[in-house]
Design an enzyme around this catalytic site. Structure first.
Site, PDB file in Angstrom:
ATOM      1  N   ALA A  13     -11.277  25.911  23.975  1.00  0.00           N
ATOM      2  CA  ALA A  13     -11.639  24.570  24.458  1.00  0.00           C
ATOM      3  C   ALA A  13     -12.239  23.677  23.378  1.00  0.00           C
ATOM      4  O   ALA A  13     -12.340  22.463  23.567  1.00  0.00           O
ATOM      5  CB  ALA A  13     -12.626  24.697  25.606  1.00  0.00           C
ATOM      6  N   GLY A  15     -10.983  23.493  20.378  1.00  0.00           N
ATOM      7  CA  GLY A  15      -9.947  23.289  19.341  1.00  0.00           C
ATOM      8  C   GLY A  15      -9.283  21.928  19.404  1.00  0.00           C
ATOM      9  O   GLY A  15      -9.496  21.115  20.307  1.00  0.00           O
ATOM     10  N   ALA A  18      -6.868  21.122  22.456  1.00  0.00           N
ATOM     11  CA  ALA A  18      -7.583  20.734  23.671  1.00  0.00           C
ATOM     12  C   ALA A  18      -8.001  19.270  23.581  1.00  0.00           C
ATOM     13  O   ALA A  18      -7.791  18.487  24.517  1.00  0.00           O
ATOM     14  CB  ALA A  18      -8.799  21.637  23.859  1.00  0.00           C
ATOM     15  N   ASP A 177       6.908  24.629  25.413  1.00  0.00           N
ATOM     16  CA  ASP A 177       7.624  24.090  24.268  1.00  0.00           C
ATOM     17  C   ASP A 177       7.510  22.594  24.505  1.00  0.00           C
ATOM     18  O   ASP A 177       8.181  22.054  25.392  1.00  0.00           O
ATOM     19  CB  ASP A 177       9.092  24.537  24.281  1.00  0.00           C
ATOM     20  CG  ASP A 177       9.824  24.027  23.057  1.00  0.00           C
ATOM     21  OD1 ASP A 177       9.666  22.824  22.756  1.00  0.00           O
ATOM     22  OD2 ASP A 177      10.525  24.803  22.400  1.00  0.00           O
ATOM     23  N   HIS A 178       6.636  21.950  23.784  1.00  0.00           N
ATOM     24  CA  HIS A 178       6.288  20.585  24.198  1.00  0.00           C
ATOM     25  C   HIS A 178       7.474  19.627  24.118  1.00  0.00           C
ATOM     26  O   HIS A 178       7.484  18.596  24.756  1.00  0.00           O
ATOM     27  CB  HIS A 178       5.067  20.058  23.440  1.00  0.00           C
ATOM     28  CG  HIS A 178       5.340  19.661  22.024  1.00  0.00           C
ATOM     29  ND1 HIS A 178       5.492  20.568  21.013  1.00  0.00           N
ATOM     30  CD2 HIS A 178       5.498  18.455  21.440  1.00  0.00           C
ATOM     31  CE1 HIS A 178       5.730  19.935  19.889  1.00  0.00           C
ATOM     32  NE2 HIS A 178       5.732  18.642  20.107  1.00  0.00           N
ATOM     33  N   GLU A 216      10.531  14.789  10.221  1.00  0.00           N
ATOM     34  CA  GLU A 216       9.125  14.377  10.262  1.00  0.00           C
ATOM     35  C   GLU A 216       8.782  13.724   8.936  1.00  0.00           C
ATOM     36  O   GLU A 216       9.249  14.170   7.889  1.00  0.00           O
ATOM     37  CB  GLU A 216       8.228  15.591  10.449  1.00  0.00           C
ATOM     38  CG  GLU A 216       8.394  16.262  11.778  1.00  0.00           C
ATOM     39  CD  GLU A 216       7.296  17.288  12.003  1.00  0.00           C
ATOM     40  OE1 GLU A 216       6.225  16.896  12.469  1.00  0.00           O
ATOM     41  OE2 GLU A 216       7.512  18.458  11.672  1.00  0.00           O
ATOM     42  N   ASP A 235       9.033  27.480  12.761  1.00  0.00           N
ATOM     43  CA  ASP A 235       8.188  26.438  13.356  1.00  0.00           C
ATOM     44  C   ASP A 235       8.994  25.518  14.267  1.00  0.00           C
ATOM     45  O   ASP A 235       8.491  25.042  15.279  1.00  0.00           O
ATOM     46  CB  ASP A 235       7.544  25.616  12.226  1.00  0.00           C
ATOM     47  CG  ASP A 235       6.460  24.664  12.726  1.00  0.00           C
ATOM     48  OD1 ASP A 235       5.630  25.109  13.542  1.00  0.00           O
ATOM     49  OD2 ASP A 235       6.449  23.492  12.307  1.00  0.00           O
ATOM     50  N   HIS A 240      12.023  24.661  19.364  1.00  0.00           N
ATOM     51  CA  HIS A 240      12.428  23.337  19.828  1.00  0.00           C
ATOM     52  C   HIS A 240      13.938  23.088  19.679  1.00  0.00           C
ATOM     53  O   HIS A 240      14.597  22.632  20.604  1.00  0.00           O
ATOM     54  CB  HIS A 240      11.688  22.240  19.057  1.00  0.00           C
ATOM     55  CG  HIS A 240      10.191  22.439  19.001  1.00  0.00           C
ATOM     56  ND1 HIS A 240       9.451  22.798  20.092  1.00  0.00           N
ATOM     57  CD2 HIS A 240       9.294  22.306  17.986  1.00  0.00           C
ATOM     58  CE1 HIS A 240       8.174  22.886  19.753  1.00  0.00           C
ATOM     59  NE2 HIS A 240       8.054  22.599  18.477  1.00  0.00           N
TER      60      HIS A 240
END
Ligand code: BG6
Length: 489
Positions: A13, A15, A18, A177-178, A216, A235, A240
């Protein structure tokens, strides 16, 4: 609206995740009424914080979203802090007592959601204690959300999964997996299955190749330590990119249910050709950025970044070609590329259609531009379709015209944040946008071969200047197939 009754326990919490993602997402759900009176959050981590301090941190993490101070205050009042050493059994007893108290106070119907926002080596220990200390009571739903990395190869992923599945059934494990929470990734299924004009030609008769770019502009920033153990392949590609590829390649599910979609994704992943090491070397390229500049701004090379070994061979760029051996896709390469410090931040999919069999307009020499469907994932969201038309004027010159629908989601503020969507999905028990073990397992099988081929054949890493689109070898990969990248910023 049916507000959700639930007790969240967030491990990690204090980190970064969060603060940056979880607290703002919970607040958005609170503002929308998805969370209201019957929820509480226990934040745990090693640091000796107090409830008050956690609430201050939560409030500062949602600053940009606050429209009404008293609403923010009420929201923060649902947060409680418990200092916790994940390896100390006695701490779980304290955690259980606090949980029981909050369940009663907020009437959370026994529903519990555990969020492990911390290093995976502790996952097994934590879930083992949740069971042995009877924090899991079986009263309401009890679900687990975990963050990648799910292992570092197939073996370690399997071990981790075995530990988790001793305690939680697969249907209660939500692997984030955002990217699957992003609006336009979810839109891939809409584009395909709500448009006859696309789905009817979504195959190797009409599609020449598919290109997936996850670029990126940032470097590794302060994550050198983690990145050194990962590299771009693990990564980004293992998770992804392969998730997106499976959504593009899967067969239509019979219903739009999480189970059917997952089954089709797993089948698509299984149909991806598992290379031999020799084939992997031929089809995949690892690159690393060296110093470069753009618009007068200078960027250091990867080896000069903090927490990176001076002789590191970690790839900051990975690029390759997947082949799918089934009726729909046989012969259609799926080219993928991702990297840090590329020209700009941009995630997009280019579906490149085949040329017309004959070019009527140019003495049968086929110089017509291919039709390309582009799906823009971020930072702008939308689609474009390039079609050929006649240039206005005398004569008959064909020119490509772009039909485009693009908007800047951040600017319009209309796209829910990925984490917000995913947390709500987990509260609803909706698993479509999470990675299932079958998918994770197959992805590792495909990636392990590439990694091992690279490790056993340490040739020179391809290099690229910071803020470019990657090494020349990534262009050559397509050139040797007689193709080129559709997106050349
Ligand atoms: C994460 C990777 O999963 O995705 C990061 O670990 C990467 O290295 C990030 O920067 C990219 O996510 P987004 O949402 O910013 O495109």
């Amino acid at each position: 609206m049916n507000e959700k009754a639930v007790l969240f326990t967030i491990f990690g919490a204090t980190g970064d995740l969060a603060k940056r993602k979880l607290y703002p997402s919970l607040f958005r759900l609170y503002k929308k009424g998805e969370l209201a009176e019957h929820f509480a959050v226990i934040g745990t981590a090693r640091r000796p914080w107090t409830n008050e301090f956690l609430r201050e941190v939560v409030t500062s993490s949602i600053q940009d979203l606050i429209e009404d101070e008293s609403q923010a205050e009420n929201f923060a009042s649902h947060f409680y802090y418990q200092s916790h050493d994940v390896e100390d059994t006695s701490h779980y007893v304290t955690l259980k007592n606090l949980g029981e108290e909050l369940k009663a106070k907020y009437n959370t119907l026994g529903n519990q959601l555990f969020y492990l926002a911390m290093a995976p080596q502790f996952f097994g220990t934590i879930v083992g204690h949740l069971r042995s200390e009877e924090i899991l009571t079986g009263e309401g739903f009890e679900r687990l959300i975990i963050e990648k990395p799910f292992g570092s190869d197939y073996e370690s992923a399997k071990k981790l999964n075995d530990e988790l599945s001793c305690v939680f059934d697969e249907e209660n494990i939500f692997r984030i997996d955002h990217y699957l929470g992003k609006e336009m990734i979810q839109n891939v299924t809409a584009v395909r299955f709500a448009n006859h004009i696309f789905e009817s030609i979504w195959n190797n008769k009409y599609i020449d190749n598919v290109q997936i770019t996850f670029a990126e502009s940032i470097g590794v920033e302060d994550r050198g330590g983690y990145y050194e153990t990962s590299g771009a392949l693990k990564d980004m590609v293992q998770n992804h990119i392969l998730q997106v590829l499976s959504l593009l390649a899967m067969e239509p599910p019979t219903t739009f249910s999480d189970e059917e979609i997952r089954n089709e994704k797993v089948k698509a992943l299984k149909a991806i050709r598992k290379y031999t090491e020799e084939e992997a070397l031929d089809s995949f390229i690892a690159g690393q950025y060296v110093a470069g500049s753009i618009d007068g701004e200078e960027f250091v090379g990867y080896l000069e970044e903090p927490n990176v070994a001076k002789n590191s061979r970690t790839e900051t760029f990975a690029c390759g070609k997947f082949m799918i051996d089934n009726f729909r896709w046989s012969g259609v390469p799926f080219y993928v590329r991702t990297g840090k410090r590329m020209v700009e931040k941009g995630t997009r999919i280019n579906v490149v259609f085949k040329q017309m069999p004959v070019d009527l307009f140019n003495n049968n020499q086929n110089t017509l531009a291919p039709n390309i469907l582009t799906i823009y994932i971020q930072p702008t969201e939308g689609f474009s379709l390039s079609v050929n038309g006649k240039e206005i004027g005398q004569g008959f010159t064909i020119e490509p015209i772009k039909l485009s629908y693009r908007h800047n989601s951040a600017f319009l503020g209309n796209s829910p944040e990925a984490y917000e969507k995913l947390i709500l999905d987990a509260l609803n028990g909706e698993r479509t946008n999470f990675s299932d073990w079958g998918e994770v397992a197959r992805s590792w099988e495909l990636i392990d071969v590439i990694r091992s081929a690279w490790d056993k054949n340490p040739k020179e890493l391809a290099t690229y200047k910071a803020r470019t689109m990657g090494p020349k070898e990534s262009y050559e990969l397509l050139e040797k197939d007689g193709r080129s990248w559709a997106w050349k910023p």
